[in-house]
Write a protein that holds these residues in place. Structure first.
Motif, PDB file in Angstrom:
ATOM      1  N   ILE A   1       5.676  -1.492  -0.807  1.00  0.00           N
ATOM      2  CA  ILE A   1       6.438  -2.280   0.284  1.00  0.00           C
ATOM      3  C   ILE A   1       5.721  -2.908   1.061  1.00  0.00           C
ATOM      4  CG2 ILE A   1       8.359  -1.687   1.685  1.00  0.00           C
ATOM      5  CD1 ILE A   1       9.493   0.350   0.026  1.00  0.00           C
ATOM      6  N   ALA A   2       4.890  -2.350   1.586  1.00  0.00           N
ATOM      7  CA  ALA A   2       4.087  -3.063   2.645  1.00  0.00           C
ATOM      8  C   ALA A   2       3.359  -4.226   2.231  1.00  0.00           C
ATOM      9  CB  ALA A   2       3.054  -2.032   3.387  1.00  0.00           C
ATOM     10  N   ARG A   3       2.665  -4.092   0.886  1.00  0.00           N
ATOM     11  CA  ARG A   3       1.897  -5.244   0.685  1.00  0.00           C
ATOM     12  C   ARG A   3       2.833  -6.455   0.132  1.00  0.00           C
ATOM     13  NH1 ARG A   3      -3.160  -3.117  -2.853  1.00  0.00           N
ATOM     14  NH2 ARG A   3      -3.974  -1.846  -1.564  1.00  0.00           N
ATOM     15  N   PHE A   4       4.064  -6.104  -0.368  1.00  0.00           N
ATOM     16  CA  PHE A   4       5.091  -7.031  -0.594  1.00  0.00           C
ATOM     17  C   PHE A   4       5.375  -7.601   0.730  1.00  0.00           C
ATOM     18  CE2 PHE A   4       9.519  -8.367  -0.810  1.00  0.00           C
ATOM     19  CZ  PHE A   4       9.448  -9.164  -1.631  1.00  0.00           C
ATOM     20  N   GLN A   5       5.710  -7.066   1.686  1.00  0.00           N
ATOM     21  CA  GLN A   5       5.835  -7.676   3.168  1.00  0.00           C
ATOM     22  C   GLN A   5       4.736  -8.653   3.613  1.00  0.00           C
ATOM     23  OE1 GLN A   5       7.060  -4.967   5.938  1.00  0.00           O
ATOM     24  NE2 GLN A   5       7.863  -6.241   7.482  1.00  0.00           N
ATOM     25  N   GLY A   6       3.528  -8.311   3.316  1.00  0.00           N
ATOM     26  CA  GLY A   6       2.501  -9.023   3.579  1.00  0.00           C
ATOM     27  C   GLY A   6       2.631 -10.468   2.895  1.00  0.00           C
ATOM     28  N   LYS A   7       2.915 -10.269   1.658  1.00  0.00           N
ATOM     29  CA  LYS A   7       2.604 -11.449   0.724  1.00  0.00           C
ATOM     30  C   LYS A   7       3.761 -12.186   1.079  1.00  0.00           C
ATOM     31  CE  LYS A   7       0.735  -9.551  -3.362  1.00  0.00           C
ATOM     32  NZ  LYS A   7       0.925  -9.153  -4.751  1.00  0.00           N
ATOM     33  N   ARG A   8       4.982 -11.863   1.099  1.00  0.00           N
ATOM     34  CA  ARG A   8       6.328 -12.441   1.589  1.00  0.00           C
ATOM     35  C   ARG A   8       6.142 -13.231   2.923  1.00  0.00           C
ATOM     36  NH1 ARG A   8      11.207 -14.202   1.104  1.00  0.00           N
ATOM     37  NH2 ARG A   8      12.746 -13.584   2.491  1.00  0.00           N
ATOM     38  N   LEU A   9       5.551 -12.687   3.858  1.00  0.00           N
ATOM     39  CA  LEU A   9       5.563 -13.405   5.095  1.00  0.00           C
ATOM     40  C   LEU A   9       4.465 -14.341   5.105  1.00  0.00           C
ATOM     41  CD1 LEU A   9       5.641 -13.405   8.162  1.00  0.00           C
ATOM     42  CD2 LEU A   9       3.611 -12.104   8.575  1.00  0.00           C
ATOM     43  N   ALA A  10       3.474 -14.422   4.147  1.00  0.00           N
ATOM     44  CA  ALA A  10       2.315 -15.340   3.921  1.00  0.00           C
ATOM     45  C   ALA A  10       3.067 -16.532   3.017  1.00  0.00           C
ATOM     46  CB  ALA A  10       1.228 -14.946   3.183  1.00  0.00           C
ATOM     47  N   GLN A  11       3.815 -16.219   2.172  1.00  0.00           N
ATOM     48  CA  GLN A  11       4.520 -17.283   1.487  1.00  0.00           C
ATOM     49  C   GLN A  11       5.557 -17.996   2.215  1.00  0.00           C
ATOM     50  OE1 GLN A  11       6.317 -14.690  -1.605  1.00  0.00           O
ATOM     51  NE2 GLN A  11       4.660 -14.492  -2.684  1.00  0.00           N
TER      52      GLN A  11
ATOM     53  N   GLU B   1      -2.073  -2.217   4.956  1.00  0.00           N
ATOM     54  CA  GLU B   1      -1.459  -2.493   3.629  1.00  0.00           C
ATOM     55  C   GLU B   1      -0.886  -4.116   3.558  1.00  0.00           C
ATOM     56  OE1 GLU B   1      -2.191  -1.057   1.056  1.00  0.00           O
ATOM     57  OE2 GLU B   1      -3.244   0.666   1.938  1.00  0.00           O
ATOM     58  N   ILE B   2       0.073  -4.255   4.960  1.00  0.00           N
ATOM     59  CA  ILE B   2       0.581  -5.610   5.010  1.00  0.00           C
ATOM     60  C   ILE B   2      -0.401  -6.576   5.175  1.00  0.00           C
ATOM     61  CG2 ILE B   2       1.835  -7.042   6.694  1.00  0.00           C
ATOM     62  CD1 ILE B   2       3.453  -4.180   7.296  1.00  0.00           C
ATOM     63  N   LEU B   3      -1.528  -6.330   6.089  1.00  0.00           N
ATOM     64  CA  LEU B   3      -2.626  -7.321   5.838  1.00  0.00           C
ATOM     65  C   LEU B   3      -3.293  -7.674   4.554  1.00  0.00           C
ATOM     66  CD1 LEU B   3      -4.350  -8.402   8.516  1.00  0.00           C
ATOM     67  CD2 LEU B   3      -6.163  -6.722   7.520  1.00  0.00           C
ATOM     68  N   LYS B   4      -3.511  -6.676   3.572  1.00  0.00           N
ATOM     69  CA  LYS B   4      -3.994  -6.784   2.226  1.00  0.00           C
ATOM     70  C   LYS B   4      -2.864  -7.697   1.520  1.00  0.00           C
ATOM     71  CE  LYS B   4      -6.231  -2.462   2.010  1.00  0.00           C
ATOM     72  NZ  LYS B   4      -6.412  -1.067   1.361  1.00  0.00           N
ATOM     73  N   GLY B   5      -1.703  -7.203   1.782  1.00  0.00           N
ATOM     74  CA  GLY B   5      -0.653  -8.214   1.039  1.00  0.00           C
ATOM     75  C   GLY B   5      -1.017  -9.698   1.543  1.00  0.00           C
ATOM     76  N   ALA B   6      -0.946 -10.046   2.724  1.00  0.00           N
ATOM     77  CA  ALA B   6      -1.179 -11.297   3.169  1.00  0.00           C
ATOM     78  C   ALA B   6      -2.550 -12.042   2.544  1.00  0.00           C
ATOM     79  CB  ALA B   6      -1.252 -11.404   4.558  1.00  0.00           C
ATOM     80  N   GLU B   7      -3.426 -11.046   2.412  1.00  0.00           N
ATOM     81  CA  GLU B   7      -4.700 -11.537   1.865  1.00  0.00           C
ATOM     82  C   GLU B   7      -4.803 -11.848   0.336  1.00  0.00           C
ATOM     83  OE1 GLU B   7      -7.194  -8.561   3.161  1.00  0.00           O
ATOM     84  OE2 GLU B   7      -7.835  -9.567   5.248  1.00  0.00           O
ATOM     85  N   GLU B   8      -3.904 -11.140  -0.361  1.00  0.00           N
ATOM     86  CA  GLU B   8      -3.428 -11.481  -1.597  1.00  0.00           C
ATOM     87  C   GLU B   8      -3.004 -12.503  -1.981  1.00  0.00           C
ATOM     88  OE1 GLU B   8      -1.710  -7.902  -3.184  1.00  0.00           O
ATOM     89  OE2 GLU B   8      -3.327  -6.540  -2.741  1.00  0.00           O
TER      90      GLU B   8
END
Length: 197
Positions: free
Chosen positions: A179-189, A21-28
């Motif tokens: 929360i996990a997807r948000f974490q991936g997005k935030r890391l990528a940002q 899910e964290i991976l998906k957030g980063a990919e988004e």
């Protein structure tokens, strides 16, 4: 400019689902991603005796030091073991001295996630034990804070420290996924901002 995100975990079961899910957030967020696992360190006879479900990790490559060098940002996850990261993750992190000596991770953003079988089983302390490596490398720790409302409305799926899961529930719930997807997005940002600065 593309940003590269590594999601690294040790374990099996729900920690793998959190990592995905964290991976998906980063990919988004448009990141190029890699999902990697740390080598399993449980004795083979215990894997068989306790029916450890390693099937959901069999197609995921094992991490190398090159994966860490490749990444612009890293998410690291481990199940809790008595309020600490699992021994397998520590064993791997202890091999990263060549990266430390070369300064290869200096200034890179990093974030952490975990799972435990009880609500008070060490979610936050496990994240803190993993974070000590980041201080020595000079990495930039990316916490969640309270920027996503689900952190205030869940008792099992995350905190300002990072995404977590109550593994006695088996499947991730809706809050844990968000929360996990948000974490991936935030890391990528954060990785993008740092790479472009």
């Amino acid at each position: 400019m593309d940003v590269k995100i590594l999601v690294l975990f040790y374990g099996y079961g729900s920690i793998v689902e959190l990592a995905k899910e964290i991976l998906k957030g980063a990919e988004e967020e448009g990141a190029e991603t890699r999902l990697r696992k740390v080598r399993e360190t449980i004795y083979p006879e215990l894997i068989e005796k306790f029916h450890v479900p390693l099937d959901n990790t069999k197609d995921i490559p094992e991490v190398s030091l090159e994966d860490l060098k490749w990444a612009d940002g890293i998410a690291i996850g481990s199940p809790t073991r008595y309020g600490n990261m699992a021994g397998g993750m520590k064993t791997f992190l202890d091999t990263t001295a060549p990266l430390w000596r070369a300064g290869d991770l200096y200034g890179k953003p990093v974030t952490f996630f975990t799972e435990a079988s009880t609500i008070h089983g060490g979610h936050e302390t496990t994240i803190l034990t993993m974070s000590t490596y980041a201080y020595h490398f000079g990495m930039i720790i990316v916490p969640l804070g309270y920027a996503i409302t689900e952190i205030s409305s869940t008792v099992t799926g995350g905190s300002p420290y990072g995404a977590t899961h109550l593994s006695s529930k088996k499947e991730l719930d809706e809050n844990e996924i968000k929360i996990a997807r948000f974490q991936g997005k935030r890391l990528a940002q954060v990785a993008k901002k740092l790479k472009n600065s």
